[in-house]
Write an enzyme that holds these catalytic residues in place. Sequence first.
Site, mmCIF file in Angstrom:
data_model
loop_
_atom_site.group_PDB
_atom_site.id
_atom_site.type_symbol
_atom_site.label_atom_id
_atom_site.label_comp_id
_atom_site.label_asym_id
_atom_site.label_seq_id
_atom_site.Cartn_x
_atom_site.Cartn_y
_atom_site.Cartn_z
ATOM 1 N N ALA A 66 65.597 -39.701 97.814
ATOM 2 C CA ALA A 66 66.358 -38.477 98.047
ATOM 3 C C ALA A 66 67.218 -38.226 96.813
ATOM 4 C CB ALA A 66 67.219 -38.639 99.289
ATOM 5 N N GLY A 110 63.777 -42.534 100.057
ATOM 6 C CA GLY A 110 63.081 -41.441 100.734
ATOM 7 C C GLY A 110 61.655 -41.260 100.227
ATOM 8 N N GLU A 113 59.695 -43.702 102.171
ATOM 9 C CA GLU A 113 59.636 -43.197 103.549
ATOM 10 C C GLU A 113 58.637 -42.038 103.664
ATOM 11 O OE1 GLU A 113 63.950 -42.760 103.583
ATOM 12 O OE2 GLU A 113 63.986 -44.001 105.386
ATOM 13 N N GLU A 133 68.392 -48.209 99.236
ATOM 14 C CA GLU A 133 69.589 -47.498 99.704
ATOM 15 C C GLU A 133 70.818 -48.388 99.789
ATOM 16 O OE1 GLU A 133 66.544 -47.191 100.995
ATOM 17 O OE2 GLU A 133 66.151 -45.109 101.575
HETATM 18 N N1 CO8 Z 1 68.047 -38.821 92.764
HETATM 19 C C1 CO8 Z 1 68.405 -38.052 91.712
HETATM 20 N N2 CO8 Z 1 68.040 -38.277 90.443
HETATM 21 C C2 CO8 Z 1 67.254 -39.341 90.206
HETATM 22 C C3 CO8 Z 1 66.841 -40.199 91.246
HETATM 23 C C4 CO8 Z 1 67.259 -39.889 92.568
HETATM 24 N N3 CO8 Z 1 66.881 -40.631 93.630
HETATM 25 N N4 CO8 Z 1 66.075 -41.160 90.705
HETATM 26 C C5 CO8 Z 1 66.008 -40.929 89.392
HETATM 27 N N5 CO8 Z 1 66.726 -39.820 89.077
HETATM 28 C C6 CO8 Z 1 66.944 -39.228 87.759
HETATM 29 C C7 CO8 Z 1 67.875 -40.062 86.919
HETATM 30 O O1 CO8 Z 1 69.201 -39.762 87.259
HETATM 31 C C8 CO8 Z 1 67.504 -39.644 85.536
HETATM 32 O O2 CO8 Z 1 68.117 -38.383 85.256
HETATM 33 P P1 CO8 Z 1 68.729 -38.115 83.785
HETATM 34 O O3 CO8 Z 1 67.550 -38.197 82.843
HETATM 35 O O4 CO8 Z 1 69.292 -36.731 83.912
HETATM 36 O O5 CO8 Z 1 69.720 -39.189 83.537
HETATM 37 C C9 CO8 Z 1 66.005 -39.405 85.630
HETATM 38 O O6 CO8 Z 1 65.731 -39.242 87.022
HETATM 39 C C10 CO8 Z 1 65.192 -40.575 85.124
HETATM 40 O O7 CO8 Z 1 65.642 -41.749 85.775
HETATM 41 P P2 CO8 Z 1 66.070 -43.097 84.981
HETATM 42 O O8 CO8 Z 1 66.583 -42.750 83.624
HETATM 43 O O9 CO8 Z 1 66.956 -43.874 85.872
HETATM 44 O O10 CO8 Z 1 64.632 -43.773 84.828
HETATM 45 P P3 CO8 Z 1 64.335 -45.352 84.750
HETATM 46 O O11 CO8 Z 1 62.894 -45.451 84.415
HETATM 47 O O12 CO8 Z 1 65.327 -46.021 83.873
HETATM 48 O O13 CO8 Z 1 64.572 -45.920 86.239
HETATM 49 C C11 CO8 Z 1 64.386 -45.888 88.638
HETATM 50 C C12 CO8 Z 1 63.751 -45.487 87.278
HETATM 51 C C13 CO8 Z 1 64.395 -47.390 88.788
HETATM 52 C C14 CO8 Z 1 63.497 -45.268 89.713
HETATM 53 C C15 CO8 Z 1 65.821 -45.334 88.714
HETATM 54 O O14 CO8 Z 1 65.808 -43.972 88.363
HETATM 55 C C16 CO8 Z 1 66.447 -45.466 90.069
HETATM 56 O O15 CO8 Z 1 66.867 -46.533 90.443
HETATM 57 N N6 CO8 Z 1 66.532 -44.328 90.837
HETATM 58 C C17 CO8 Z 1 67.201 -44.283 92.093
HETATM 59 C C18 CO8 Z 1 66.360 -44.942 93.161
HETATM 60 C C19 CO8 Z 1 67.099 -44.895 94.487
HETATM 61 O O16 CO8 Z 1 68.179 -45.415 94.650
HETATM 62 N N7 CO8 Z 1 66.456 -44.236 95.476
HETATM 63 C C20 CO8 Z 1 67.016 -44.142 96.805
HETATM 64 C C21 CO8 Z 1 67.860 -42.913 96.919
HETATM 65 S S1 CO8 Z 1 68.685 -42.831 98.497
HETATM 66 C C22 CO8 Z 1 67.492 -42.280 99.565
HETATM 67 O O17 CO8 Z 1 66.374 -42.031 99.212
HETATM 68 C C23 CO8 Z 1 67.921 -42.103 100.972
HETATM 69 C C24 CO8 Z 1 66.772 -41.542 101.782
HETATM 70 C C25 CO8 Z 1 67.286 -40.923 102.998
HETATM 71 C C26 CO8 Z 1 66.264 -40.020 103.640
HETATM 72 C C27 CO8 Z 1 65.980 -38.802 102.840
HETATM 73 C C28 CO8 Z 1 67.110 -37.834 102.893
HETATM 74 C C29 CO8 Z 1 66.820 -36.527 102.170
#
Ligand code: CO8
Length: 259
Positions: A66, A110, A113, A133
């Site tokens: 998400a 998400g 999921e 999460e």
């Molecule tokens: N939300 C928003 N932006 C994101 C997300 C995300 N989940 N994941 C990545 N991005 C963005 C980064 O902020 C980054 O943006 P910018 O270039 O502007 O800084 C861009 O995507 C590229 O990401 P990274 O630079 O971090 O890329 P890496 O290759 O270094 O890392 C990862 C990749 C490991 C995937 C890393 O991006 C990461 O850990 N992302 C977050 C993963 C996460 O925590 N996901 C869970 C989110 S919570 C959730 O899903 C709750 C679900 C609830 C149900 C759904 C409700 C709608």
Amino acid sequence: STTPELILVRTEGRVGIITLNRPKQLNALNDQLMNELGAALKAFDADDGIGCIILTGSEKAFAAGADIGAMATYTFADVYKGDYITRNWETIRSIRKPIIAAVSGFALGGGCELAMMCDFIIAADNAKFGQPEIKLGIIPGAGGTQRLPRAVGKSKAMDLALTGRMMDATEAERAGLVSRVVPLDKLMDEALGAALTIAGFSQVAVMAAKEAVNKAFEGTLADGVMFERRLFHALFATADQKEGMAAFLEKRAPNFTHQ
Ligand code: CO8
């Protein structure tokens, strides 16, 4: 209807293909994307020319979860009153045609999921699954705590949900989360092959099979077996059952009319 901006939609024979397309954010799932996805799924479900759907992302990410940027400042009242998550995440559950998730790269939170809401997952060898999460001070909110243990068992589901670690494609296949793992450059061929096979069968039988398998996760065994039996009986009322069995006996390919 307006042209979607965060997904790409195309068809290949009787297969509908939806590609999540928010590459800079690794396909982070926001309201607009989920609304567009829901509308595209509904359109394919209503289209008699489509028999199976593929949902995919990019090489780097199926979906990294998400949209954390959108969620960061939400209050309890915001998410509770707005019914955040269920509001536009339930659409996919109402789709009656099979949906194959073709997953490469990250399927996190998400994103994992969403993949689990599809009917089965074909993974590229670079796929990574996880429910991170807990690292954000929350828990999965779109079915992860329920579907993951059903798919991989309690121990591994607890491990993933409590540590937030990622699981690679090999581990995911061993655990039963994904049905097949293929090299990245073969992912779409593999998914399309499966989807075209499914789309070539009787639409009625395919929908019944999906409905019956889903029952296995929703009630008692006795109820599920009875549900299956009634659908099984009902399929003898279709033209496709007559055609499929006649074709077998006549040693020829069936010509299903989806009736
Ligand atoms: N939300 C928003 N932006 C994101 C997300 C995300 N989940 N994941 C990545 N991005 C963005 C980064 O902020 C980054 O943006 P910018 O270039 O502007 O800084 C861009 O995507 C590229 O990401 P990274 O630079 O971090 O890329 P890496 O290759 O270094 O890392 C990862 C990749 C490991 C995937 C890393 O991006 C990461 O850990 N992302 C977050 C993963 C996460 O925590 N996901 C869970 C989110 S919570 C959730 O899903 C709750 C679900 C609830 C149900 C759904 C409700 C709608």
